[in-house]
Design an enzyme around this catalytic site. Structure first.
Site, PDB file in Angstrom:
ATOM      1  N   GLN A 107       0.857  -1.202   0.000  1.00 57.71           N
ATOM      2  CA  GLN A 107       0.000   0.000   0.000  1.00 57.71           C
ATOM      3  C   GLN A 107       0.886   1.244   0.000  1.00 57.71           C
ATOM      4  OE1 GLN A 107      -3.611  -0.808   2.854  1.00 57.71           O
ATOM      5  NE2 GLN A 107      -1.821  -1.910   3.628  1.00 57.71           N
ATOM      6  N   HIS A 127      -1.399   1.518  -4.280  1.00 59.97           N
ATOM      7  CA  HIS A 127      -1.750   2.934  -4.122  1.00 59.97           C
ATOM      8  C   HIS A 127      -0.810   3.827  -4.910  1.00 59.97           C
ATOM      9  CE1 HIS A 127      -3.931   1.803  -0.131  1.00 59.97           C
ATOM     10  NE2 HIS A 127      -4.600   1.443  -1.218  1.00 59.97           N
ATOM     11  N   CYS A 163       1.834  23.666 -19.788  1.00 58.82           N
ATOM     12  CA  CYS A 163       0.472  24.190 -20.034  1.00 58.82           C
ATOM     13  C   CYS A 163      -0.153  24.834 -18.794  1.00 58.82           C
ATOM     14  CB  CYS A 163      -0.445  23.043 -20.505  1.00 58.82           C
ATOM     15  SG  CYS A 163      -0.875  21.898 -19.165  1.00 58.82           S
TER      16      CYS A 163
HETATM   17  N1  APR Z   1       6.599  -2.720  12.710  1.00 61.29           N
HETATM   18  C1  APR Z   1       5.382  -3.328  12.645  1.00 61.29           C
HETATM   19  N2  APR Z   1       4.209  -2.649  12.631  1.00 61.29           N
HETATM   20  C2  APR Z   1       4.287  -1.306  12.675  1.00 61.29           C
HETATM   21  C3  APR Z   1       5.508  -0.603  12.751  1.00 61.29           C
HETATM   22  C4  APR Z   1       6.696  -1.366  12.764  1.00 61.29           C
HETATM   23  N3  APR Z   1       7.915  -0.802  12.839  1.00 61.29           N
HETATM   24  N4  APR Z   1       5.229   0.726  12.782  1.00 61.29           N
HETATM   25  C5  APR Z   1       3.883   0.847  12.735  1.00 61.29           C
HETATM   26  N5  APR Z   1       3.322  -0.371  12.680  1.00 61.29           N
HETATM   27  C6  APR Z   1       1.905  -0.712  12.550  1.00 61.29           C
HETATM   28  C7  APR Z   1       0.953   0.226  13.263  1.00 61.29           C
HETATM   29  O1  APR Z   1       0.733  -0.224  14.592  1.00 61.29           O
HETATM   30  C8  APR Z   1      -0.304   0.094  12.398  1.00 61.29           C
HETATM   31  O2  APR Z   1      -1.094  -1.014  12.844  1.00 61.29           O
HETATM   32  O3  APR Z   1       1.610  -0.586  11.175  1.00 61.29           O
HETATM   33  C9  APR Z   1       0.247  -0.246  11.007  1.00 61.29           C
HETATM   34  C10 APR Z   1       0.166   0.926  10.042  1.00 61.29           C
HETATM   35  O4  APR Z   1      -1.199   1.128   9.763  1.00 61.29           O
HETATM   36  P1  APR Z   1      -1.682   2.436   8.984  1.00 61.29           P
HETATM   37  O5  APR Z   1      -0.997   3.632   9.527  1.00 61.29           O
HETATM   38  O6  APR Z   1      -3.171   2.389   8.944  1.00 61.29           O
HETATM   39  O7  APR Z   1      -1.088   2.214   7.503  1.00 61.29           O
HETATM   40  P2  APR Z   1      -1.690   1.325   6.360  1.00 61.29           P
HETATM   41  O8  APR Z   1      -2.344   0.097   6.894  1.00 61.29           O
HETATM   42  O9  APR Z   1      -0.620   1.143   5.357  1.00 61.29           O
HETATM   43  O10 APR Z   1      -2.820   2.290   5.738  1.00 61.29           O
HETATM   44  C11 APR Z   1      -3.424   1.883   4.544  1.00 61.29           C
HETATM   45  O11 APR Z   1      -4.465   4.060   4.386  1.00 61.29           O
HETATM   46  O12 APR Z   1      -4.357   6.359   4.501  1.00 61.29           O
HETATM   47  C12 APR Z   1      -4.340   5.283   3.647  1.00 61.29           C
HETATM   48  O13 APR Z   1      -3.387   5.261   1.527  1.00 61.29           O
HETATM   49  C13 APR Z   1      -3.060   5.221   2.882  1.00 61.29           C
HETATM   50  O14 APR Z   1      -1.890   3.246   2.098  1.00 61.29           O
HETATM   51  C14 APR Z   1      -2.479   3.852   3.246  1.00 61.29           C
HETATM   52  C15 APR Z   1      -3.708   3.090   3.699  1.00 61.29           C
END
Ligand code: APR
Length: 262
Positions: A107, A127, A163
């Site tokens: 993502q 994405h 443009c």
């Molecule tokens: N190791 C493991 N997990 C981690 C770490 C790490 N170092 N750092 C953060 N996390 C976890 C967080 O606890 C959370 O559960 O990763 C997850 C990140 O979740 P989100 O911030 O929701 O990111 P994501 O799931 O990629 O979001 C999906 O949402 O806003 C949109 O387009 C955006 O691609 C993104 C999509």
């Protein structure tokens, strides 16, 4: 998880990797936080500082103020800067070198899987990505570096120098369709894998979050390595609450040891 149960879980994941033939690794922003790029939903994440409702495709094309805020958000969250891969990215690239990785479905828009050595044809960016910026009027494309330069010089809303049309990064905005060819191939790969490893995602954004579900429906085993819980935790064969950049290298160390022991 206590240390001993984590060590046992790491050993089991290594066994699953060794006994699998088509592994899909599904990543979210959590796999890049150890590279200095904030995720979205952790405390202090992007959506705790900016309102996601402001960043839809429709608002972007309709309002100069939204475009200004969007470029500001990209700049402040490091999404336009060049980060470096962390040990989690390199561990996934090692999985590919061992011939065990079918593909990465991500993502993320930060290009770090490719930078860590996973061949581009094995990375499906649901994405989009931030490497290129496109004029929505004439289609002219610019490398993000060039646009970053203009932003650094104080240009708050860069426009097309051919443009004067609106410039938008290749990342997919809320309200914008995912690239159909990437989505259909990622779906096909998810449905044909035998092991799906989720790293660093809340699994709350669709259709991306369908991928691990497709894998489970196809009979694949699911492994989730994440700092917080996800809606699919109950379906995981192995669940490790830990940092991807710490856990994945330990898993790959176990895999290497098993392979060298023959
Ligand atoms: N190791 C493991 N997990 C981690 C770490 C790490 N170092 N750092 C953060 N996390 C976890 C967080 O606890 C959370 O559960 O990763 C997850 C990140 O979740 P989100 O911030 O929701 O990111 P994501 O799931 O990629 O979001 C999906 O949402 O806003 C949109 O387009 C955006 O691609 C993104 C999509």
């Amino acid at each position: 998880m206590d240390n001993e149960s984590t060590k046992q879980a790491i050993r089991v994941v290594a066994d699953l990797i060794l006994s699998s033939k088509r592994i899909v690794v599904f990543t979210g922003a959590g796999v890049s936080t150890e590279s200095g790029i904030p995720d979205f939903r952790s405390p202090g994440g992007v959506w705790s500082r900016f309102d996601p409702d402001d960043f839809t495709y429709q608002k972007f094309v309709r309002s100069t103020e939204t475009r200004r805020k969007t470029w500001q958000m990209f700049g402040e969250t490091g999404l336009t800067t060049d980060a470096e891969p962390n040990p989690a990215h390199y561990a996934i690239a090692e999985l590919e070198r061992l011939g065990k990785l079918d593909c990465v479905i991500t993502q993320n828009v930060d290009n770090l899987h490719q930078k860590a050595g996973v061949p581009a044809n094995k990375v499906f960016e649901l994405h989009g990505n931030m490497r290129w910026v496109k004029c929505l009027n004439c289609g002219k494309r610019y490398p993000m570096d060039e646009i970053q330069g203009r932003l650094r010089e104080g240009k708050e809303v860069p426009d097309c120098d051919a443009c004067h049309g609106m410039l938008k990064p290749d990342a997919v905005f809320f309200g914008e369709a995912l690239p159909p060819d990437v989505l259909s191939e990622a779906t096909r790969r998810s449905r044909s894998c035998d092991l799906c490893i989720v790293l660093g995602s809340t699994l709350v954004v669709y259709p991306a979050a369908y991928m691990p579900m497709y894998a489970i429906e196809a009979g694949a085993k699911l492994v989730i390595i994440n700092l917080t819980s996800t809606p699919l935790d109950g379906k995981a064969a192995i669940l490790i609450q830990g940092k991807a950049g710490e856990v994945m290298p330990k898993i790959m160390e176990q895999v290497r040891n098993r392979l060298s022991a023959g």
